[in-house]
Design an enzyme around this catalytic site. Structure first.
Site, mmCIF file in Angstrom:
data_model
loop_
_atom_site.group_PDB
_atom_site.id
_atom_site.type_symbol
_atom_site.label_atom_id
_atom_site.label_comp_id
_atom_site.label_asym_id
_atom_site.label_seq_id
_atom_site.Cartn_x
_atom_site.Cartn_y
_atom_site.Cartn_z
ATOM 1 N N TRP A 140 0.833 -1.205 0.000
ATOM 2 C CA TRP A 140 0.000 0.000 0.000
ATOM 3 C C TRP A 140 0.867 1.253 0.000
ATOM 4 O O TRP A 140 0.502 2.268 -0.588
ATOM 5 C CB TRP A 140 -0.900 -0.001 1.239
ATOM 6 C CG TRP A 140 -1.734 1.233 1.387
ATOM 7 C CD1 TRP A 140 -2.988 1.451 0.896
ATOM 8 C CD2 TRP A 140 -1.385 2.452 2.075
ATOM 9 N NE1 TRP A 140 -3.431 2.707 1.225
ATOM 10 C CE2 TRP A 140 -2.466 3.346 1.951
ATOM 11 C CE3 TRP A 140 -0.255 2.863 2.788
ATOM 12 C CZ2 TRP A 140 -2.455 4.619 2.510
ATOM 13 C CZ3 TRP A 140 -0.238 4.136 3.336
ATOM 14 C CH2 TRP A 140 -1.325 4.987 3.200
ATOM 15 N N HIS A 141 2.027 1.177 0.662
ATOM 16 C CA HIS A 141 2.865 2.354 0.801
ATOM 17 C C HIS A 141 3.526 2.768 -0.512
ATOM 18 O O HIS A 141 3.974 3.914 -0.620
ATOM 19 C CB HIS A 141 3.940 2.127 1.871
ATOM 20 C CG HIS A 141 3.433 2.298 3.261
ATOM 21 N ND1 HIS A 141 2.773 1.300 3.948
ATOM 22 C CD2 HIS A 141 3.461 3.364 4.098
ATOM 23 C CE1 HIS A 141 2.437 1.742 5.151
ATOM 24 N NE2 HIS A 141 2.835 2.994 5.266
ATOM 25 N N GLY A 142 3.610 1.894 -1.464
ATOM 26 C CA GLY A 142 4.200 2.316 -2.722
ATOM 27 C C GLY A 142 4.573 1.158 -3.616
ATOM 28 O O GLY A 142 4.653 0.008 -3.183
#
Length: 479
Positions: free
Chosen positions: A325-327
């Site tokens: 989700w963070h990247g």
């Protein structure tokens, strides 16, 4: 528009004044809030306003349709699933297409085939992960019958686009935030004053702690191959406080700003670096995202009410998804896997709920055991942040390896000022660890005198602007 920008310094008082001058019910205020929020978001790139509006309309109508076909289970599944898929496809295209396209091209390049035509340079809309997850929570909660769908489209637009938490959270639940836009708001002087204190503390964490750390972090990570172990450890330490000061600072400003408008947002950080194990850390770090994954992925997978190996699997899924989700980078996935590995022993021995009370409750100082637990947990988190900050897994590995194999006790060239600011941050938050934020003060003791309170505010305010580092964009804008 950045919270720590000149534009926002004029934007916020103007919006605040007009908002409370508007007469009538909540609908008039909602219309103005939606307008202000779209101006705020469009300040970066007005083209992405259409994308946010599309997500909002689709989620709004999905709720209407779910209510219309309340007695048709199969249709409800298709409506809910269709809206979830649409939102995830939009998120996936803008956030992950570049990643998968580049990896696809690299794979076939190894086989001797050139397929560079699959790669694109797609611009990531600011905050798309945050407002998408917020919209998904509405559809899922209506489908689960945890709330009734709203027919007030203006209130729903305000819920999705509310500018304080629009681009970096907290990720609100529809059951908590949406009802606040469906009823009139009343101005509370006490809430507004405490909101201003929280904004001030958030600005201090961002502008003084995070931005000053960022200068040293950027230089050390850029030259990690020639730096010695002490400098590398300092770089990791500074990034640990950069990301905390940056992100928790944003959350403080967002929550405090919302209180100025009579809106209550959920807490997003609870002094995570005072945690005594990794499980406690994740109950205190980015709380809105952690609980979102718990409610909408972990529990539907079976949560902890299943066989032990399934509990371990569910936990691994949550951490890997959280990392991704963070990247769109393998370093984030590796960071998630790293924390899952730290979590497994606690889960296996049933120790993951051991520390649910506050550390050193009723005491000024922790016990020796608590201090050692906090130190060990903190060092493990620091190593994880190296993986998170690195551009590649190879860089992370080399950085950590050099940190332990080239270590010297030579006085580093960086860091005197950031270390002082970090020390101030830790002292204030340790003393305030039972409060919602660092500047939450009552009327007891010396603070019963208004002059003392205002002196404190002026000291923090002046320090924030005199000691601020070079302005940096908030880290979580890229997520």
């Amino acid at each position: 528009m950045l919270f720590n920008s000149i534009e926002f310094l004029f934007f916020l008082p103007l919006v605040f004044t007009v908002y409370w001058l508007i007469l009538g019910g909540g609908k008039c205020k909602n219309i103005f809030m939606v307008t202000a929020s779209y101006v705020f978001y469009g300040w970066w790139d007005w083209r992405f306003l259409f994308l946010m509006a599309l997500t909002t309309f689709c989620s709004y109508f999905s709720g209407i349709l779910l209510a219309k076909y309340d007695t048709y289970p199969l249709r409800r599944k298709w409506i809910c699933g269709g809206n979830i898929l649409l939102n995830l496809l939009i998120l996936g295209y803008f956030k992950y297409y570049n990643f998968f396209g580049e990896n696809f091209a690299a794979f076939f390049r190894m086989l001797g085939w050139e397929v560079d035509w699959v790669t694109r340079d797609i611009l990531l809309p600011v905050g798309i992960s945050f407002y998408t997850f917020q919209a998904l929570s509405y559809t899922i909660d209506v489908y689960r019958r945890k709330m009734f769908p709203t027919h007030d489209v203006v209130a729903f637009f305000a819920f999705i686009s509310f500018f304080p938490q629009l681009v970096a959270g907290p990720i609100e639940r529809a059951t908590h935030l949406l009802p606040q836009f469906l009823k009139p708001r009343v101005f509370s002087y006490a809430a507004a004053v405490d909101g201003m204190r929280q904004i001030l503390w958030g600005l201090f964490k961002k502008m003084v702690v995070a931005d000053n750390c960022a200068d040293a972090v950027n230089e050390i990570f850029a030259n990690y191959q020639t730096a010695d172990g002490m400098q590398l450890f300092l770089g990791a330490l500074f990034f640990t406080f950069q990301i905390y000061g940056d992100f928790s600072g944003y959350s403080d400003i967002a929550i405090g700003t919302a209180r100025l408008f009579g809106v209550d947002l959920m807490r997003n950080f609870s002094y995570p670096y005072f945690s005594r194990d990794i499980a406690e850390f994740w109950r205190r770090w980015h709380i809105s995202l952690t609980t979102w994954f718990r409610d909408y992925i972990y529990i539907p997978l079976g949560g902890s009410r299943c066989a032990r190996w399934k509990v371990m699997r569910n936990t691994a899924v949550i951490f890997l998804v959280s990392g991704f989700w963070h990247g769109a980078n393998w370093t984030y996935v590796c960071w998630g896997a790293y924390h899952a590995m730290l979590f497994f022993p606690l889960l296996y021995f049933g120790k993951n709920r051991k520390h649910v009370d506050g550390v050193a409750e009723g005491r000024i100082l922790p016990t020796v055991k608590e201090a050692l637990q906090m130190l060990m947990t903190f060092l493990l988190v620091v190593l994880g942040w190296v993986i998170f900050r690195a551009e590649t897994i190879g860089q992370a590995w080399e950085y950590i390896a050099r940190m332990f194999t080239h270590f010297t006790f030579r006085l580093p060239a960086h860091g005197n000022d950031p270390l002082i600011y970090i020390g101030i941050l830790l002292c204030v938050e340790w003393l305030q660890r039972g409060k919602q934020h660092g500047l939450q003060i009552g009327a007891g003791g010396w603070f019963k005198y208004r002059a003392v309170r205002w002196l404190l505010y002026y000291v923090v305010f002046i320090a924030t602007f005199l000691l601020s580092g070079q302005q940096e964009e908030f880290i979580y804008f890229q997520f």
